[in-house]
Enzyme design. Structure first.
Site, short mmCIF file in Angstrom:
data_model
loop_
_atom_site.label_atom_id
_atom_site.label_comp_id
_atom_site.label_asym_id
_atom_site.label_seq_id
_atom_site.Cartn_x
_atom_site.Cartn_y
_atom_site.Cartn_z
N LEU A 23 0.81 -1.21 0.00
CA LEU A 23 0.00 0.00 0.00
C LEU A 23 0.85 1.27 0.00
CD1 LEU A 23 -2.86 1.11 0.02
CD2 LEU A 23 -2.82 0.98 2.51
N TYR A 24 2.03 1.24 0.62
CA TYR A 24 2.89 2.42 0.67
C TYR A 24 3.22 2.93 -0.73
CZ TYR A 24 6.83 5.49 1.67
OH TYR A 24 7.66 6.57 1.73
N THR A 25 3.62 2.03 -1.62
CA THR A 25 3.97 2.45 -2.98
C THR A 25 2.75 3.02 -3.70
OG1 THR A 25 3.65 0.23 -3.88
CG2 THR A 25 5.86 0.81 -3.16
#
Length: 103
Positions: A23-25
């Protein structure tokens, strides 16, 4: 036209890579898209919109530290450079990486 404002977003080179299920990317790619959308909406207003997308930065968040890393001060200098440009210049996006960072 005189500058009438500045919106500076913090992205990350992680937003340029695909890590399935990460999810961070996805959020960092969304920051880039949001900034570009805002930039286009503000054309002609004198408001500048930029994204700073640093690579690996030396923080305590790394579980496994990469070999090539920048210091936080390196990112701060990049931000100051973008902000210091003439009012008629808009640096839409700046991607910075430590020398030797592979991705």
């Amino acid at each position: 036209m005189a500058a009438r404002g500045f919106s500076l977003f913090t992205g990350n080179t992680a937003g340029r890579k695909i890590y399935p299920g990460n999810l961070y990317t996805a959020t960092k790619w969304a920051v880039t898209g949001l900034a570009e959308s805002l930039r286009r909406q503000l054309v002609g207003t004198g408001v500048r919109v930029s994204v700073i997308a640093p690579g690996h930065v030396d923080t305590q968040l790394w579980a496994e530290r990469p070999d090539a890393m920048m210091e936080a001060d390196d990112v701060a200098r990049a931000v100051m450079w973008v902000l210091a440009q003439l009012a008629l210049i808009n640096v839409s996006e700046m991607i910075t990486r430590a020398l030797g960072q592979e991705l």
